[in-house]
Design a protein around this motif. Sequence first.
Motif, short mmCIF file in Angstrom:
data_model
loop_
_atom_site.label_atom_id
_atom_site.label_comp_id
_atom_site.label_asym_id
_atom_site.label_seq_id
_atom_site.Cartn_x
_atom_site.Cartn_y
_atom_site.Cartn_z
N ARG A 29 -37.09 22.58 -16.30
CA ARG A 29 -36.46 23.86 -16.63
C ARG A 29 -35.01 23.81 -16.18
O ARG A 29 -34.73 23.57 -15.01
CB ARG A 29 -37.16 25.03 -15.95
N TRP A 33 -29.17 28.34 -19.88
CA TRP A 33 -29.29 28.01 -21.29
C TRP A 33 -27.93 28.19 -21.96
O TRP A 33 -27.07 28.94 -21.46
CB TRP A 33 -30.33 28.91 -21.96
N VAL A 39 -33.13 33.13 -22.06
CA VAL A 39 -34.36 32.44 -22.44
C VAL A 39 -34.09 31.60 -23.69
O VAL A 39 -33.28 31.98 -24.54
CB VAL A 39 -35.50 33.45 -22.69
N ASP A 184 -47.68 23.01 -18.53
CA ASP A 184 -46.65 23.89 -17.97
C ASP A 184 -46.24 24.88 -19.06
O ASP A 184 -46.64 24.76 -20.22
CB ASP A 184 -45.44 23.06 -17.51
N ASP A 185 -45.42 25.86 -18.64
CA ASP A 185 -44.79 26.76 -19.62
C ASP A 185 -43.47 26.18 -20.10
O ASP A 185 -43.00 26.52 -21.19
CB ASP A 185 -44.53 28.13 -18.99
N ASP A 186 -42.84 25.36 -19.26
CA ASP A 186 -41.53 24.81 -19.53
C ASP A 186 -41.62 23.29 -19.69
O ASP A 186 -42.65 22.67 -19.40
CB ASP A 186 -40.57 25.17 -18.40
N ALA A 242 -41.43 35.05 -20.32
CA ALA A 242 -40.50 33.92 -20.35
C ALA A 242 -39.07 34.40 -20.12
O ALA A 242 -38.29 33.76 -19.42
CB ALA A 242 -40.61 33.19 -21.68
N GLU A 245 -38.46 35.20 -16.49
CA GLU A 245 -38.38 33.99 -15.66
C GLU A 245 -37.17 33.12 -15.98
O GLU A 245 -36.88 32.18 -15.25
CB GLU A 245 -39.66 33.17 -15.84
N GLY A 247 -37.04 31.18 -18.64
CA GLY A 247 -37.61 29.92 -19.09
C GLY A 247 -37.61 29.73 -20.58
O GLY A 247 -36.66 30.10 -21.29
N LEU A 248 -38.70 29.18 -21.08
CA LEU A 248 -38.84 28.79 -22.48
C LEU A 248 -39.97 29.58 -23.13
O LEU A 248 -41.05 29.72 -22.55
CB LEU A 248 -39.16 27.29 -22.55
#
Length: 298
Positions: A29, A33, A39, A184-186, A242, A245, A247-248
């Motif tokens: 992660r 971005w 995100v 994972d989520d990422d 997401a 956090e 994230g993705l």
Amino acid sequence: MNDQLHPWQWDEPTWRGHVGRVRAGRPLRPSSWPGGARVAVALSFDSDHETPALRDGEVLPGKLAQGEYGARVGVPRILRLLERFSAPATFFMPAVSALLHDGEVKSYVDGGHEVALHGWIHERNTSLAPEAERDLAFRAADTLERLAGTRPVGIRTPSWDFSAATLAITRELGLAYDSSLMADDDCYELLADGEPTGVVELPVEWIRDDAPYFMMERFASLRPYTPPRGVLSIWRDEFDAAHAEGGLFQLTLHPHIIGHRSRMAVLTELLEHISGHDVWFATHAQVVAHVLAEQEAP
């Protein structure tokens, strides 16, 4: 051989060996971005069309027509919607789908989208001999390169799983990423028997896939039990988490499934919700390039 025993009879090296063959390595992660987005949103479409039926030897018109709907109706609707939101996406396409539907790959490329590997005929790679899996993967890569003008840099296995040979074939193809696993989520790096491979995993999840909610099989018990707006609620919650956090958010859709009117209405509402936030819409390849560039930065 220990593998011929019942699992509860395995010794520790055996069960550790199975678990460690392909494993999640370092998390990827990024700290930020592009454009200051909170995100990253990685939309993907598996353009399977007729290939799951063909793979299973189902050649009567009924099942094939259900797949043809994806190319004939679903894809044009999806491309118009993505253009409306200026959202590049990744289309994972079996080579046979690409050969059946002349011009479809070009329409993806012309729309600024990525074309990536998804097998030859949506084969079940985990049931193939290594040499057969390798042959189909390389034939598919050559076909998509010819049709798209560039060689694919990523793969999603048709069955969202790895055989004992899949990761080695992925590395031999020189691919930057896979998008088939769920640790994972990422993004994270894949390990092979504990060793870093350099291959990035951009993870999927059945929660973020239209097929479990909407598939229909007339001769089996498979039925779409979840109302489309119930699915919208799940996906919106996934995105909101997401975003919170940093994230993705990754989503997997199928033109012959999501492309129907009531389901496109849900996808439209989801993209309207997403677009109201500070997001970076990116292809899977763009996400992977970004996370790798940050890792390599001094």
